[in-house]
Motif scaffolding. Structure first.
Motif, PDB file in Angstrom:
ATOM      1  N   ARG A 222       0.828  -1.198   0.000  1.00 28.45           N
ATOM      2  CA  ARG A 222       0.000   0.000   0.000  1.00 28.45           C
ATOM      3  C   ARG A 222       0.866   1.253   0.000  1.00 28.45           C
ATOM      4  O   ARG A 222       0.517   2.259   0.598  1.00 28.45           O
ATOM      5  CB  ARG A 222      -0.979  -0.051   1.156  1.00 28.45           C
ATOM      6  N   ALA A 223       1.980   1.115  -0.693  1.00 23.71           N
ATOM      7  CA  ALA A 223       2.840   2.268  -0.977  1.00 23.71           C
ATOM      8  C   ALA A 223       3.345   2.958   0.279  1.00 23.71           C
ATOM      9  O   ALA A 223       3.556   4.159   0.310  1.00 23.71           O
ATOM     10  CB  ALA A 223       2.108   3.283  -1.874  1.00 23.71           C
ATOM     11  N   PHE A 224       3.549   2.180   1.336  1.00 22.66           N
ATOM     12  CA  PHE A 224       4.012   2.760   2.590  1.00 22.66           C
ATOM     13  C   PHE A 224       5.513   2.977   2.562  1.00 22.66           C
ATOM     14  O   PHE A 224       6.276   2.147   2.089  1.00 22.66           O
ATOM     15  CB  PHE A 224       3.659   1.818   3.746  1.00 22.66           C
ATOM     16  N   ARG A 225       5.933   4.146   3.056  1.00 22.18           N
ATOM     17  CA  ARG A 225       7.363   4.407   3.241  1.00 22.18           C
ATOM     18  C   ARG A 225       7.563   4.954   4.632  1.00 22.18           C
ATOM     19  O   ARG A 225       6.797   5.799   5.086  1.00 22.18           O
ATOM     20  CB  ARG A 225       7.854   5.458   2.251  1.00 22.18           C
ATOM     21  N   PHE A 226       8.602   4.467   5.296  1.00 25.71           N
ATOM     22  CA  PHE A 226       8.825   4.881   6.679  1.00 25.71           C
ATOM     23  C   PHE A 226       9.040   6.372   6.830  1.00 25.71           C
ATOM     24  O   PHE A 226       8.713   6.962   7.839  1.00 25.71           O
ATOM     25  CB  PHE A 226      10.005   4.117   7.287  1.00 25.71           C
TER      26      PHE A 226
ATOM     27  N   ILE B  63      17.276 -14.538  -9.012  1.00 25.72           N
ATOM     28  CA  ILE B  63      16.264 -14.278 -10.045  1.00 25.72           C
ATOM     29  C   ILE B  63      16.819 -14.621 -11.421  1.00 25.72           C
ATOM     30  O   ILE B  63      18.032 -14.536 -11.668  1.00 25.72           O
ATOM     31  CB  ILE B  63      15.803 -12.802  -9.972  1.00 25.72           C
ATOM     32  N   GLU B  64      15.907 -15.042 -12.288  1.00 21.34           N
ATOM     33  CA  GLU B  64      16.237 -15.297 -13.694  1.00 21.34           C
ATOM     34  C   GLU B  64      15.201 -14.587 -14.536  1.00 21.34           C
ATOM     35  O   GLU B  64      14.048 -14.492 -14.117  1.00 21.34           O
ATOM     36  CB  GLU B  64      16.073 -16.792 -13.992  1.00 21.34           C
ATOM     37  N   GLY B  65      15.561 -14.151 -15.722  1.00 21.65           N
ATOM     38  CA  GLY B  65      14.583 -13.535 -16.603  1.00 21.65           C
ATOM     39  C   GLY B  65      14.059 -12.234 -16.029  1.00 21.65           C
ATOM     40  O   GLY B  65      14.661 -11.638 -15.133  1.00 21.65           O
ATOM     41  N   SER B  66      12.900 -11.789 -16.530  1.00 13.28           N
ATOM     42  CA  SER B  66      12.423 -10.480 -16.084  1.00 13.28           C
ATOM     43  C   SER B  66      10.908 -10.431 -15.969  1.00 13.28           C
ATOM     44  O   SER B  66      10.194 -11.234 -16.566  1.00 13.28           O
ATOM     45  CB  SER B  66      12.870  -9.410 -17.080  1.00 13.28           C
ATOM     46  N   VAL B  67      10.447  -9.494 -15.141  1.00  8.30           N
ATOM     47  CA  VAL B  67       9.022  -9.204 -15.016  1.00  8.30           C
ATOM     48  C   VAL B  67       8.850  -7.713 -15.244  1.00  8.30           C
ATOM     49  O   VAL B  67       9.498  -6.904 -14.579  1.00  8.30           O
ATOM     50  CB  VAL B  67       8.492  -9.571 -13.618  1.00  8.30           C
ATOM     51  N   VAL B  68       8.000  -7.356 -16.194  1.00 10.50           N
ATOM     52  CA  VAL B  68       7.756  -5.944 -16.459  1.00 10.50           C
ATOM     53  C   VAL B  68       6.276  -5.665 -16.221  1.00 10.50           C
ATOM     54  O   VAL B  68       5.413  -6.315 -16.810  1.00 10.50           O
ATOM     55  CB  VAL B  68       8.163  -5.568 -17.899  1.00 10.50           C
ATOM     56  N   VAL B  69       6.008  -4.731 -15.311  1.00  6.96           N
ATOM     57  CA  VAL B  69       4.635  -4.411 -14.947  1.00  6.96           C
ATOM     58  C   VAL B  69       4.367  -2.954 -15.302  1.00  6.96           C
ATOM     59  O   VAL B  69       5.075  -2.064 -14.820  1.00  6.96           O
ATOM     60  CB  VAL B  69       4.412  -4.602 -13.427  1.00  6.96           C
ATOM     61  N   LYS B  70       3.393  -2.714 -16.130  1.00  9.07           N
ATOM     62  CA  LYS B  70       3.082  -1.354 -16.584  1.00  9.07           C
ATOM     63  C   LYS B  70       4.369  -0.640 -17.018  1.00  9.07           C
ATOM     64  O   LYS B  70       4.619   0.509 -16.641  1.00  9.07           O
ATOM     65  CB  LYS B  70       2.404  -0.540 -15.481  1.00  9.07           C
ATOM     66  N   PRO B  78      10.986   0.083  -6.620  1.00  9.51           N
ATOM     67  CA  PRO B  78      10.559  -0.415  -5.318  1.00  9.51           C
ATOM     68  C   PRO B  78       9.057  -0.768  -5.320  1.00  9.51           C
ATOM     69  O   PRO B  78       8.294  -0.249  -6.139  1.00  9.51           O
ATOM     70  CB  PRO B  78      10.829   0.752  -4.377  1.00  9.51           C
ATOM     71  N   VAL B  79       8.669  -1.648  -4.395  1.00  4.76           N
ATOM     72  CA  VAL B  79       7.279  -2.088  -4.318  1.00  4.76           C
ATOM     73  C   VAL B  79       6.333  -0.900  -4.150  1.00  4.76           C
ATOM     74  O   VAL B  79       5.252  -0.855  -4.749  1.00  4.76           O
ATOM     75  CB  VAL B  79       7.086  -3.077  -3.150  1.00  4.76           C
ATOM     76  N   ALA B  80       6.758   0.083  -3.339  1.00  7.87           N
ATOM     77  CA  ALA B  80       5.876   1.216  -3.078  1.00  7.87           C
ATOM     78  C   ALA B  80       5.488   1.943  -4.370  1.00  7.87           C
ATOM     79  O   ALA B  80       4.388   2.478  -4.476  1.00  7.87           O
ATOM     80  CB  ALA B  80       6.534   2.178  -2.086  1.00  7.87           C
ATOM     81  N   ASP B  81       6.391   1.966  -5.357  1.00  5.20           N
ATOM     82  CA  ASP B  81       6.049   2.604  -6.635  1.00  5.20           C
ATOM     83  C   ASP B  81       5.113   1.720  -7.458  1.00  5.20           C
ATOM     84  O   ASP B  81       4.142   2.188  -8.051  1.00  5.20           O
ATOM     85  CB  ASP B  81       7.320   2.874  -7.465  1.00  5.20           C
ATOM     86  N   ILE B  82       5.442   0.431  -7.493  1.00  2.00           N
ATOM     87  CA  ILE B  82       4.610  -0.489  -8.270  1.00  2.00           C
ATOM     88  C   ILE B  82       3.210  -0.560  -7.660  1.00  2.00           C
ATOM     89  O   ILE B  82       2.214  -0.727  -8.366  1.00  2.00           O
ATOM     90  CB  ILE B  82       5.276  -1.891  -8.321  1.00  2.00           C
ATOM     91  N   ALA B  83       3.139  -0.407  -6.321  1.00  2.77           N
ATOM     92  CA  ALA B  83       1.861  -0.527  -5.612  1.00  2.77           C
ATOM     93  C   ALA B  83       0.813   0.468  -6.118  1.00  2.77           C
ATOM     94  O   ALA B  83      -0.380   0.254  -5.949  1.00  2.77           O
ATOM     95  CB  ALA B  83       2.080  -0.332  -4.107  1.00  2.77           C
ATOM     96  N   MET B 161      -7.191   2.762  -4.003  1.00  2.00           N
ATOM     97  CA  MET B 161      -5.997   3.279  -4.665  1.00  2.00           C
ATOM     98  C   MET B 161      -6.144   3.234  -6.182  1.00  2.00           C
ATOM     99  O   MET B 161      -5.239   3.651  -6.915  1.00  2.00           O
ATOM    100  CB  MET B 161      -4.753   2.497  -4.221  1.00  2.00           C
ATOM    101  N   ARG B 162      -7.286   2.725  -6.663  1.00  2.40           N
ATOM    102  CA  ARG B 162      -7.599   2.603  -8.094  1.00  2.40           C
ATOM    103  C   ARG B 162      -6.445   2.041  -8.915  1.00  2.40           C
ATOM    104  O   ARG B 162      -5.988   2.673  -9.891  1.00  2.40           O
ATOM    105  CB  ARG B 162      -7.977   3.971  -8.670  1.00  2.40           C
ATOM    106  N   PRO B 163      -5.960   0.867  -8.537  1.00  2.00           N
ATOM    107  CA  PRO B 163      -4.879   0.275  -9.324  1.00  2.00           C
ATOM    108  C   PRO B 163      -5.435  -0.311 -10.616  1.00  2.00           C
ATOM    109  O   PRO B 163      -6.602  -0.698 -10.665  1.00  2.00           O
ATOM    110  CB  PRO B 163      -4.343  -0.831  -8.410  1.00  2.00           C
ATOM    111  N   GLU B 164      -4.614  -0.358 -11.646  1.00  2.43           N
ATOM    112  CA  GLU B 164      -5.065  -0.963 -12.905  1.00  2.43           C
ATOM    113  C   GLU B 164      -5.071  -2.482 -12.813  1.00  2.43           C
ATOM    114  O   GLU B 164      -5.707  -3.157 -13.591  1.00  2.43           O
ATOM    115  CB  GLU B 164      -4.143  -0.549 -14.069  1.00  2.43           C
ATOM    116  N   ILE B 165      -4.284  -2.995 -11.856  1.00  7.09           N
ATOM    117  CA  ILE B 165      -4.192  -4.452 -11.698  1.00  7.09           C
ATOM    118  C   ILE B 165      -4.465  -4.771 -10.224  1.00  7.09           C
ATOM    119  O   ILE B 165      -3.919  -4.114  -9.332  1.00  7.09           O
ATOM    120  CB  ILE B 165      -2.773  -4.951 -12.056  1.00  7.09           C
ATOM    121  N   ILE B 166      -5.335  -5.761  -9.971  1.00  7.37           N
ATOM    122  CA  ILE B 166      -5.564  -6.179  -8.591  1.00  7.37           C
ATOM    123  C   ILE B 166      -5.264  -7.666  -8.476  1.00  7.37           C
ATOM    124  O   ILE B 166      -5.795  -8.477  -9.238  1.00  7.37           O
ATOM    125  CB  ILE B 166      -7.014  -5.912  -8.145  1.00  7.37           C
TER     126      ILE B 166
END
Lengths: 286, 287, 301
Positions: A222-226, B63-70, B78-83, B161-166
């Motif tokens: 949920r896009a949390f950052r400390f 990790i091997e290969g790649s995952v590209v999301v949007k 970082p996860v926070a950006d992808i989130a 958060m209106r994500p395009e992917i859930i």
């Protein structure tokens, strides 16, 4: 009996005039008013303070049975303090010895100190109980955020509250699981109880560790950052904005601080709140 | 252009010899409803965690290969950006509930991405409505909610958060039957009124089969089958061999087919199963 | 595939293991969880308790295990009132396996974990050793795990350790809370086959579950609960025929049962519990080649 609602911190009344106050007022109440007894030795003043607190419980529609739950704690506390002062309070020739148990002398002067300290603590504890029984969990976080404490501190406070809640539920389940394995703490003598209590720690910590992974994933997702910042801006403070500090809050906060100032002033200027002014100091034996 | 593209993706957790996933090539289009099935420990969770960057960002491994999301390579963001683009609902409603009230919970992600107060208020109303949570639940603490309600709050807080992917990782596995039905109902509602890509990991397929555009079978770290539901369930024995138990009516109709009593498509719903069985049995009685 | 019909070990003629008499249970916060519940269970039965969360099924099972004492009425375990019985007595009569194994693993090695209960019973070391050996064997834990720390085992193994630690108490009745939650199809079948095996050896098994296909396959008797009361208590097949009662408990019968019901006019066995039962029925009709007469297949009942 008024209807109560369970909260993590204790039991809350369904309705209370206190709920209309801003959380920051309540947090300050805890911080400021619990300082009163620490600055006041005079037992009569602390006793009066305690009676005032009881009246406040009534006014806030908090069921007094909440305090009854702490009855044993209050009784035990007195004995712990009295024993501590008897053993470590020292002895001087001018002390009045009330009782002699072998090498141990129970002296009035020590006991008097115990009573003084006890009454200070009772008032402080009543303030804390009052706080716990009028504060909803979210109020804690809102109160801290309003005081402009760093975001991380506020958020960790909230997250720990949440985890305490989960741990309490775990605790009861673990206790049942122990019973199912033929161990009932209630049937054990006190010393054994203390020893076995350590056993709870293992599953409690284990569960918390396993949960930590999920919690940190949920935070990240949920896009949390400390830091409370994100790319290009600051995090919104939505929840605190829903609360308004109103006239009543300002007035109460002003009164709390004014009273604090008055206590400090009266005490250091005139010494009215010193222990020696107590009626207890007029008590003479023999 | 696909919203998720995995190319020859593989992942091995640190300290383990076995690859959790290997050689995965997959692409998901905007608006697709994808169901992922397979036995436990086959790599399903690893697969979905790779789709929002939790893998490789939050775990140690190779990790091997790649995952590209949007358009974002998960190794670089970082996860926070992808989130902001990918919402993730976990299976345990208890440990993903992070706050002490429903309102804080739903608002949490929105505060994190710095939306303004009016926007947040509007999104809270919208997402709670979609997840069938009444507005007067805002002040309720988690311990006053049922498991199903908690899970719907979790969904609402992601929807907000209106994500395009859930992504939902076994969203019903910890719930009682009412809770399961409630969550499936919300999924159906999401499919109807919210044009997102939805990816669900589920053991119980009877409710998902009529909703999904596509089923993916993960087994022993590989994607073994990837097909539209009707095609996917066509070979029931293959699924059974690989630790997946399709809805029982499908199993029955598949047996009818083996006996030579039925040669139509495998039914996806109970209603279809009833008419397929009737058709098969009427042939038998007329003989 | 799971075996549905374990034929009649004990039910009907055996010793009364559990007798719940008019039990009401109220939690400290005032929630009434059970309202005047009566239930009698004989040694050797295989039961399922079903119902929504909050229906009272977990409370009832904890009352039976003596973990909760009735507010009103009484619960007898092999004739002994649970309010008077000692914890050690109850723990050796009724074993309770919690849903999450992490709630019941306190010790630093698997051996100590399984030995924990017997030691609480103050048994001599040789007997403890023997019981641990036996319990680990029955639960399918090989000796190599004896010195492992339970915390670092996989979830499936932790569950086995939890089961072994209960088996070491040699209880006669075993209650399992949600044995298949979070398990996949194959794991569920494994666990349930294991419980069936214990049942054949004479253990009385009670499962608390939301998983209707599992109930259909394994439980011989099913107790349906809603709102603190028992709505129905009957052989499983009979329970799944009563769609209206189940609806009141917010439970849907397994899809295969619904399918069988929809085909009842063609002679499908009502209350069918597995696809194989329907398949057998069809084979029966197909067998009577040419006649076109639908033959009733009455399995069990």
């Amino acid at each position: 009996m008024p209807k109560m609602r369970r909260s993590l911190l204790g039991y809350l009344p369904e309705e209370s005039p206190i709920f209309s106050l801003h959380p920051v007022t309540k947090v300050l109440f805890l911080l400021v008013v619990s300082a009163y007894p620490m600055l006041t030795q005079l037992p009569e003043a602390n006793l009066a303070g305690s009676l005032f607190m009881l009246a406040l419980f009534k006014a806030a529609k908090v069921d007094l049975s909440v305090i009854k739950g702490y009855k044993m704690a209050f009784v035990n506390l007195f004995f712990v303090i009295a024993i501590a002062y008897t053993f470590f309070g020292g002895y001087r020739p001018e002390y009045t010895v009330l009782l002699r148990l072998g090498p141990i002398r129970v002296c009035w002067e020590n006991l008097r100190w115990a009573i003084l300290v006890y009454l200070q603590l009772v008032l402080a504890i009543l303030v804390i109980i009052f706080f716990l029984s009028t504060m909803r969990e979210r109020d804690v976080v809102v109160g801290l955020r309003t005081l402009r404490l760093p975001f991380v501190v506020c958020y960790l406070a909230g997250l720990s509250l949440r985890s305490i809640g989960l741990s309490i539920i775990d605790f009861f389940t673990i206790r049942e699981a122990e019973k199912a394995r033929a161990l009932d703490l209630a049937e054990l003598p006190f010393s054994e109880k203390v020893k076995k209590f350590g056993l709870y720690i293992v599953p409690l910590v284990g569960l918390a560790i396993r949960r930590a992974e999920e919690v940190s994933n949920a935070l990240d997702s949920r896009a949390f950052r400390f830091s409370g910042l994100f790319k290009g801006g600051k995090r919104t403070d939505y929840i605190p904005k829903k609360y308004k500090i109103r006239g009543a809050d300002v007035a109460l906060i002003a009164i709390m601080f004014a009273f604090l100032a008055a206590i400090v002033f009266v005490n250091y200027q005139y010494g009215w709140l010193r222990a020696e002014n107590s009626l207890l100091y007029r008590v003479r034996f023999g | 252009m696909p919203v998720i593209r995995m190319e020859n993706f593989g992942w091995r957790y640190e300290g383990q010899e076995r690859w959790a996933l290997r050689g995965v090539n997959l692409s998901v289009e905007q608006g697709e409803f994808v169901a992922i099935v397979g036995p436990n420990d086959s790599g399903k969770s690893t697969l979905v965690m790779a789709m929002n960057g939790l893998i490789p960002n939050n775990y140690y491994g190779v990790i091997e290969g790649s995952v590209v999301v949007k358009g974002m390579d998960t190794r670089e963001h970082p996860v926070a950006d992808i989130a902001r683009h990918v919402g993730f609902v976990f299976s345990d409603p208890e440990s993903q509930f992070l706050s002490m009230t429903v309102e804080e919970e739903v608002v949490f992600g929105l505060e994190n991405i710095g939306l303004d107060v009016d926007e947040i208020r509007e999104r809270v109303e919208w997402s709670l409505g979609l997840a069938h949570i009444p507005m007067d639940y805002l002040e309720k603490p988690p311990y006053e909610l049922s498991g199903g309600q908690k899970q719907r709050v979790a969904i609402a807080s992601i929807l907000a958060m209106r994500p395009e992917i859930i992504i939902l990782d076994e969203p019903t596995s910890m719930l009682d039957p009412v809770g399961k039905t409630e969550v499936i109902e919300v999924l159906r509602e999401m499919r109807r009124s919210y044009n997102a890509t939805i990816i669900v990991v589920e053991h119980r397929m009877e409710d998902i089969a009529p909703l999904a555009d596509r089923f993916i079978l993960v087994h022993d770290g590989r994607v073994l089958r990837d097909a539209p539901p009707r095609e996917f369930f066509d070979d029931i024995d293959f699924l059974l061999e690989h630790g997946v138990f399709p809805p029982e009516p499908m199993v029955f109709v598949s047996e009818l087919r083996k006996m030579g009593l039925y040669d139509g498509p495998i039914p996806l719903t109970l209603e279809e199963a009833i008419s397929a069985s009737r058709e098969a049995l009427s042939g038998l009685r007329g003989r | 595939m799971g075996s549905a019909e374990v034929s009649g070990a004990g039910a009907g003629e055996g010793e009364v293991a559990v007798d719940v008499q008019n039990v009401t249970f109220v939690y400290p916060d005032g929630t009434v969880a059970l309202r005047g519940v009566n239930l009698r269970i004989e040694r050797g039965e295989f039961l399922a308790f079903i119902g929504q969360n909050g229906s009272g099924k977990t409370t009832l099972s904890k009352v039976i295990a003596g973990l909760l004492k009735p507010t009103e009425g009484r619960a007898l375990v092999f004739g002994m009132d649970t309010r008077e019985a000692k914890t050690s007595y109850l723990a050796t009569k009724v074993g309770y396996i919690f849903q999450n194994p992490d709630h019941q693993l306190f010790n630093d090695t698997v051996y100590n974990e399984v030995a924990y209960g017997p030691r609480n019973l103050k048994l001599p070391p040789e007997e403890v050793e023997e019981r641990v050996r036996e319990a680990m064997r029955i639960a399918g834990l090989s000796d190599e795990y004896r010195e492992e720390h339970p915390f670092f085992l996989s979830k499936g193994l932790r569950q086995r350790v939890a089961i072994a630690s209960i088996l070491a108490m040699r209880p006669s009745v075993i209650i399992v809370d949600e044995p298949t939650t979070g398990q996949d199809f194959k794991q569920s079948i494994e666990i349930m086959d294991f419980l069936t095996d214990l049942n054949r050896q004479g253990y009385t098994i009670i499962i608390i579950t939301h998983d209707m296909p599992i109930v259909a396959r394994y439980a011989r008797r099913t107790v349906v609960m809603a709102d603190g009361e028992i709505l129905m208590d009957a052989p499983t097949r009979k329970v799944f025929e009563e769609a209206e009662v189940l609806e009141r408990a917010f439970i849907k019968p397994p899809q295969i049962t619904l399918l069988a019901d929809a085909l009842a006019d063609l002679g499908a066995p009502r209350g069918a519990l597995t696809p194989w039962e329907l398949v057998e029925w069809v084979r029966g009709i197909a067998g009577e080649s040419g006649s076109g007469r639908v033959k009733e297949i009455n399995k069990g009942g």
